[in-house]
Design a protein around this motif. Structure first.
Motif: not given
Length: 454
Positions: A20-28, A33-34, A142-143, A289-295
């Protein structure tokens, strides 16, 4: 540092700082959410999925030339898609479509910022595609969610029986960087490309030295190691779980792995175009199935010839890749869905079986076992190669059938010979054939590698 201390430290401090800080990504943020949406009811999951799909279709109609032209030619607008049955009448997207219309599939707002990726071609035909930064972050979230169902949580000590690097050893600086990165994630990688009957003990020794809580691995090599352990009576440090990847985990393989490693084995299903598509929860009663991310649709299901159920074409829509949207993409796999709710309480639908991915290990006169995944990893880098298949009919020869496209040259053959020689030496000869296409098996797929030895 003891595993019991490091795991919460990594999960709550080190990884948030790095990601979140170094890479500035929103993965967490996406992971939280998932983790919440998995507990929605099945009806709520379908409603969420439909809302995401409708927004994606409207965007594609405005911003993606390929879909706008195709749907207008068919006389279809997003407002005409009112039900899943309406959606199922839209044309399928194939790998050939993506190759032919690569530029037209890019969304206008993201044309210059796409992250590009190349598939490994586990079905024999490598593919280049693009995705957004948000899509990448969501895929990783999701992974982590799916892997956590089998116990592979962030920071938990894990050993990966994984594909090695193709193209020669990395530089010293690269090795140091990779060691630091994997050490931070508390994981160790063992190269399954080097596995042979003669060195199975070294893999068992590595497991004992590292003492992982989780083993994640290619199913074929893991099953081969498990079989050797059972035959020789070798015991290793007992992990809490094994997670299979790259190939479907068949029942006999699951039994071998569980008996050898003394832990439950979990099945996962994914492909490079989307990363994790589905995975087993703690109940191991089908893959959620990760249906909240894929159909995911199972198109044209038909009975299997052996009477073991049915199988249909896997058709996937990525609900979050707005950069190069894949609408009703057929990835060449076959699967079977399962009805009803899972006892775990998650509202995510399930696959009963993934039937379409069969990668055989090849053998050499020196007793080596070469996982079928070696060739997709290596051949994806050959320019102009459209499809391939490797068949072993005798111990000292591999028959390689190639479907050539623009850009293929004899340099590609030299590269293949050189890369195979790095692994197998001169113990196996290569015979090349050329074809316009490679025929499928009766089950609707073909194997990228096939061993016909007794």
């Amino acid at each position: 540092m003891m595993a019991g201390i490091y795991e919460p430290l990594f999960r709550h401090a080190l990884y948030p700082f790095y990601e979140s800080v170094l890479r500035r990504r929103h993965t967490l943020r996406y992971l939280r959410e998932y983790e919440a949406s998995q507990w929605l009811s099945a009806e709520q999951v379908r409603a969420l999925q439909w809302k995401q799909l409708k927004a994606l279709l409207e965007f594609c109609y405005r911003e993606v030339p390929y879909y706008a032209e195709q749907w207008r030619r068919l006389g279809v607008e997003p407002d005409d898609i009112r039900t899943p049955q309406d959606f199922a009448r839209l044309p399928l997207l194939t790998k050939d479509d993506i190759r032919t219309h690569f530029e037209q599939l890019k969304a206008r707002p993201y044309r210059d910022t796409l992250l590009l990726k190349l598939t490994g071609g586990s079905t024999g035909d490598p593919l280049r595609f693009g995705h957004t930064r948000e899509s990448y972050e969501r895929r990783n979230a999701v992974m982590w969610r799916g892997y956590s169902w089998g116990g592979a949580k962030l920071g938990r000590r894990a050993l990966y029986l994984w594909a090695g690097r193709v193209g020669g050893p990395p530089s010293r600086a690269r090795r140091a960087k990779e060691w630091l990165y994997h050490s931070m994630f508390a994981r160790r990688l063992l190269n399954t490309f080097s596995m042979s009957e003669a060195n199975m003990a070294s893999f068992a020794d590595a497991i004992d030295r590292y003492r992982p809580e989780i083993i994640v691995g290619y199913v074929g090599p893991a099953a081969q190691l498990a079989r050797w352990m059972l035959e020789t009576g070798r015991k290793v440090h007992r992990p809490k779980a094994f997670l299979g990847a790259a190939e479907a985990l068949h029942g006999y393989q699951r039994a071998q792995i569980e008996q050898a490693f003394g832990c439950p084995a979990y099945n996962t299903y994914g492909c490079r175009e989307f990363m994790l598509i589905a995975s087993e929860c703690e109940r191991r009663d089908g893959l959620h199935i990760n249906a909240d991310h894929l159909m995911v649709e199972i198109n044209d299901p038909r009975p299997c010839a052996d009477g073991s159920g049915s199988a249909g074409d896997v058709v996937i829509t990525d609900l979050n890749n707005y950069g190069m949207p894949f609408i009703r993409y057929t990835n060449g796999d076959l699967a079977e869905s399962v009805e009803g709710d899972c006892a775990c309480g998650r509202g995510l639908p399930r696959l009963a079986h993934v039937r379409g991915r069969k990668l055989d290990a090849l053998r050499t006169p020196r007793g080596q076992l070469l996982p079928g995944e070696f060739f997709p990893h290596m051949l994806k880098d050959v320019p102009g190669l459209r499809q391939f298949q490797v068949v072993q009919r005798q111990l000292d020869r591999l028959d390689i059938t190639l479907v050539r496209g623009p850009g293929f040259s004899d340099a590609g053959l030299d590269y293949i010979r050189a890369e195979v020689a790095k692994v197998l030496g001169d113990s196996v000869s290569l015979r090349f054939d050329y074809a316009d296409r490679i025929a499928k098996l009766p089950n609707g797929k073909f194997r990228v590698t096939r061993c016909e030895l007794a």
